[in-house]
Design an enzyme around this catalytic site. Sequence first.
Site, PDB file in Angstrom:
ATOM      1  N   SER A 109       0.850  -1.195   0.000  1.00 23.95           N
ATOM      2  CA  SER A 109       0.000   0.000   0.000  1.00 23.95           C
ATOM      3  C   SER A 109       0.886   1.246   0.000  1.00 23.95           C
ATOM      4  O   SER A 109       2.073   1.175   0.329  1.00 23.95           O
ATOM      5  CB  SER A 109      -0.876  -0.018   1.254  1.00 23.95           C
ATOM      6  OG  SER A 109      -1.561   1.201   1.393  1.00 23.95           O
ATOM      7  N   TYR A 168      -1.914  -0.534  10.346  1.00 25.64           N
ATOM      8  CA  TYR A 168      -2.034  -0.883   8.916  1.00 25.64           C
ATOM      9  C   TYR A 168      -0.796  -0.389   8.156  1.00 25.64           C
ATOM     10  O   TYR A 168      -0.263  -1.100   7.305  1.00 25.64           O
ATOM     11  CB  TYR A 168      -3.314  -0.251   8.368  1.00 25.64           C
ATOM     12  CG  TYR A 168      -3.658  -0.623   6.945  1.00 25.64           C
ATOM     13  CD1 TYR A 168      -3.806  -1.955   6.556  1.00 25.64           C
ATOM     14  CD2 TYR A 168      -3.867   0.357   5.978  1.00 25.64           C
ATOM     15  CE1 TYR A 168      -4.139  -2.285   5.244  1.00 25.64           C
ATOM     16  CE2 TYR A 168      -4.209   0.038   4.674  1.00 25.64           C
ATOM     17  CZ  TYR A 168      -4.346  -1.280   4.308  1.00 25.64           C
ATOM     18  OH  TYR A 168      -4.676  -1.613   3.014  1.00 25.64           O
TER      19      TYR A 168
HETATM   20  P1  NAD Z   1     -11.793  -6.023   0.442  1.00 27.61           P
HETATM   21  O1  NAD Z   1     -12.192  -5.849   1.869  1.00 27.61           O
HETATM   22  O2  NAD Z   1     -12.804  -5.729  -0.610  1.00 27.61           O
HETATM   23  O3  NAD Z   1     -11.253  -7.502   0.226  1.00 27.61           O
HETATM   24  C1  NAD Z   1     -10.532  -8.196   1.183  1.00 27.61           C
HETATM   25  C2  NAD Z   1     -11.062  -9.617   1.218  1.00 27.61           C
HETATM   26  O4  NAD Z   1     -10.250 -10.371   2.140  1.00 27.61           O
HETATM   27  C3  NAD Z   1     -12.516  -9.726   1.727  1.00 27.61           C
HETATM   28  O5  NAD Z   1     -13.312 -10.398   0.775  1.00 27.61           O
HETATM   29  C4  NAD Z   1     -12.412 -10.505   3.029  1.00 27.61           C
HETATM   30  O6  NAD Z   1     -13.494 -11.395   3.248  1.00 27.61           O
HETATM   31  C5  NAD Z   1     -11.111 -11.265   2.824  1.00 27.61           C
HETATM   32  N1  NAD Z   1     -10.493 -11.648   4.097  1.00 27.61           N
HETATM   33  C6  NAD Z   1     -10.467 -10.939   5.254  1.00 27.61           C
HETATM   34  N2  NAD Z   1      -9.849 -11.652   6.214  1.00 27.61           N
HETATM   35  C7  NAD Z   1      -9.471 -12.823   5.652  1.00 27.61           C
HETATM   36  C8  NAD Z   1      -8.817 -13.981   6.137  1.00 27.61           C
HETATM   37  N3  NAD Z   1      -8.398 -14.047   7.406  1.00 27.61           N
HETATM   38  N4  NAD Z   1      -8.610 -15.007   5.296  1.00 27.61           N
HETATM   39  C9  NAD Z   1      -9.029 -14.933   4.005  1.00 27.61           C
HETATM   40  N5  NAD Z   1      -9.675 -13.875   3.482  1.00 27.61           N
HETATM   41  C10 NAD Z   1      -9.891 -12.834   4.300  1.00 27.61           C
HETATM   42  O7  NAD Z   1     -10.479  -5.164   0.247  1.00 27.61           O
HETATM   43  P2  NAD Z   1      -9.751  -4.642  -1.062  1.00 27.61           P
HETATM   44  O8  NAD Z   1      -9.906  -3.174  -1.092  1.00 27.61           O
HETATM   45  O9  NAD Z   1     -10.133  -5.440  -2.252  1.00 27.61           O
HETATM   46  O10 NAD Z   1      -8.244  -4.939  -0.655  1.00 27.61           O
HETATM   47  C11 NAD Z   1      -7.462  -5.998  -1.180  1.00 27.61           C
HETATM   48  C12 NAD Z   1      -6.019  -5.774  -0.753  1.00 27.61           C
HETATM   49  O11 NAD Z   1      -5.545  -4.531  -1.242  1.00 27.61           O
HETATM   50  C13 NAD Z   1      -5.841  -5.725   0.771  1.00 27.61           C
HETATM   51  O12 NAD Z   1      -4.605  -6.308   1.112  1.00 27.61           O
HETATM   52  C14 NAD Z   1      -5.800  -4.235   1.049  1.00 27.61           C
HETATM   53  O13 NAD Z   1      -5.106  -3.971   2.255  1.00 27.61           O
HETATM   54  C15 NAD Z   1      -5.041  -3.761  -0.172  1.00 27.61           C
HETATM   55  N6  NAD Z   1      -5.184  -2.336  -0.492  1.00 27.61           N
HETATM   56  C16 NAD Z   1      -6.411  -1.780  -0.727  1.00 27.61           C
HETATM   57  C17 NAD Z   1      -6.486  -0.433  -1.061  1.00 27.61           C
HETATM   58  C18 NAD Z   1      -7.792   0.243  -1.330  1.00 27.61           C
HETATM   59  O14 NAD Z   1      -7.788   1.457  -1.540  1.00 27.61           O
HETATM   60  N7  NAD Z   1      -8.900  -0.479  -1.370  1.00 27.61           N
HETATM   61  C19 NAD Z   1      -5.321   0.331  -1.151  1.00 27.61           C
HETATM   62  C20 NAD Z   1      -4.105  -0.274  -0.911  1.00 27.61           C
HETATM   63  C21 NAD Z   1      -4.041  -1.612  -0.589  1.00 27.61           C
END
Ligand code: NAD
Length: 275
Positions: A159, A172
């Site tokens: 991130s 985080y």
């Molecule tokens: P999201 O919440 O839509 O998806 C995350 C998924 O992980 C969910 O479906 C959840 O059920 C699953 N999950 C949670 N705990 C879990 C576990 N213990 N075992 C298995 N699955 C589990 O989030 P997203 O926005 O799609 O994020 C995906 C990745 O990208 C994450 O690592 C997040 O930190 C990273 N990220 C997101 C952003 C953003 O702006 N959305 C920015 C930078 C990084």
Amino acid sequence: MSKVVVLTGAGGVLCSTLAKAFAKQGHKVAVLDLKIELAQKVADDITSTGGKAIALAANVLEKPSLEQAKTVINEKLGSIDILVNGAGGNHPLGTTSNSFLYEEDLMSKVEGFKTYFDLDTEGIKFVFDLNFVGTFLPTQVFAKDMIGKKGCNILNISSMNAFTPLTKIPAYSGAKAAVSNFTQWLAVHLSKVNVRVNALAPGFFLTEQNRNLLTNSDGSLTQRGQQIIDQTPMGRFGMPEDLISTTMFLCSDESSFVTGVVIPIDGGFSAYSGV
Ligand code: NAD
């Protein structure tokens, strides 16, 4: 060539988009998520358009759960070539109410108001585990298939806050810095067995996790949302599709001499000093 791709957290916004993109390229996709109903929907979407996918419930923090998933993947799809470690996220218990501490904050009687001194150890541990251990463990389980083969890749999701921490979310930010660091460590460790390891560092993507932080109920931007847009030279939030081309590049032989990098996909956020 069709490969076997495993994505964790693939019921979520970003990795469901990546799962569909891999399937569109003819790869066989294992859609893993803690919530099977989310994973199933993504797999159904893929198969209904002619792709090959299976959905599996798997907890990235529990090795036996990952090992069970691996057995099914090997049986149904074959040996694993690509792993995308997508599960991750923040938790309200690891988040301060304000960006800066003022002396009077220590006397605040507002319900739920949290300074750094009120942060809950359990919340901090939850976030570190989910993002760091949740990348470390699935890699231990799934990357074993990659040893001795060609064209295998691991893609972690870091991130923006790994480069410079964002206000309010110390756990985080620290956990994602650990993910970037681990990406480099693992790239070196696996370099002699031809497994490349890279990461994406997405900027700000409007998803269910951060929607309330970035937008109000009427869709207008919160102060934090506006701050982010002002700090993003390209002037918008990212869209999940913005991650596809870099993912495909890093997970294919087109990037055959690239390993240990963390690529920002952020509309220029990390390049901009704000002046
Ligand atoms: P999201 O919440 O839509 O998806 C995350 C998924 O992980 C969910 O479906 C959840 O059920 C699953 N999950 C949670 N705990 C879990 C576990 N213990 N075992 C298995 N699955 C589990 O989030 P997203 O926005 O799609 O994020 C995906 C990745 O990208 C994450 O690592 C997040 O930190 C990273 N990220 C997101 C952003 C953003 O702006 N959305 C920015 C930078 C990084």
